[in-house]
Scaffold this active site. Structure first.
Site, short mmCIF file in Angstrom:
data_model
loop_
_atom_site.label_atom_id
_atom_site.label_comp_id
_atom_site.label_asym_id
_atom_site.label_seq_id
_atom_site.Cartn_x
_atom_site.Cartn_y
_atom_site.Cartn_z
N HIS A 34 3.25 -1.29 7.38
CA HIS A 34 4.41 -2.12 7.70
C HIS A 34 5.56 -1.28 8.23
O HIS A 34 5.55 -0.06 8.10
CB HIS A 34 4.88 -2.87 6.44
CG HIS A 34 5.35 -1.94 5.37
ND1 HIS A 34 4.47 -1.28 4.54
CD2 HIS A 34 6.59 -1.54 5.01
CE1 HIS A 34 5.16 -0.49 3.72
NE2 HIS A 34 6.45 -0.64 3.98
N HIS A 115 9.15 3.14 11.42
CA HIS A 115 7.88 3.86 11.33
C HIS A 115 6.87 3.07 10.51
O HIS A 115 7.23 2.14 9.79
CB HIS A 115 8.10 5.24 10.69
CG HIS A 115 8.47 5.16 9.25
ND1 HIS A 115 9.75 4.84 8.83
CD2 HIS A 115 7.73 5.33 8.12
CE1 HIS A 115 9.78 4.83 7.50
NE2 HIS A 115 8.57 5.11 7.05
#
Length: 172
Positions: A34, A115
């Site tokens: 995620h 990220h």
């Protein structure tokens, strides 16, 4: 109860990330790959309805946008975390910022670096070996993001989706 907000990428990106996470991420079984939009925060049952209302407003005011992932990077020397770098486009930064102001308090512990974690909590030698090989890897993804999810943490430490918020929908 503890909540967080994240974007889940496509299955293709999740499969690619999980190929590394299975081996190198101690949180592999706790949450799928995620992009964190809001770090974990505490919310009472009484306040949850207000949080959901605010997230609906944010989603309604957000247009779908493309994200690009084109390299592997690291947070070293701060931590031995390795990740797929998501280009920090303005739409993503704005979405993150909306969840740190007004109704929401800023729960961020670090600057926002979009990220997808693929390795963390590695010993120094293992980190050097893994990052050394992964940074040479060619990675290229572009995809449309049109929603984010409110997650909550279960007693076993894992995270699950409480509700999804689609961009551009009318307030409910």
């Amino acid at each position: 109860m503890k909540y967080g907000v994240a974007i889940f990428p496509s299955k293709a990106i999740q499969d690619e990330a999980n190929a590394y996470r299975k081996r190198y991420d101690t949180n592999y079984e706790l949450i799928p790959p995620h992009i964190t939009l809001k770090d974990p925060f505490e919310v009472s049952e009484e306040s949850l309805k207000d949080v959901i209302t605010e997230l609906k407003k944010i989603a309604n005011d957000t247009k779908p946008f493309n994200i690009n992932i084109n390299k592997v990077s690291t947070f070293a020397p701060v931590t031995n975390t390795i990740y797929f770098k998501v280009e920090p486009i303005q739409e993503l930064i704005d979405l993150h910022n909306k969840m740190q102001q007004d109704f929401f308090t800023d729960s961020s512990q670090h600057n926002f670096v979009p990220h997808i974690t693929i390795a963390q909590n590695l010993m120094d030698d293992e980190y050097s070996d893994v990052f050394g090989s992964l940074k040479m890897m060619k990675i290229e993804y572009e995809e449309l993001v049109d929603r984010f999810q409110l997650l909550y943490q279960l007693d076993n430490g894992s995270w699950t989706v409480y509700e999804s918020f689609v961009f551009g929908k009318e307030h409910v």
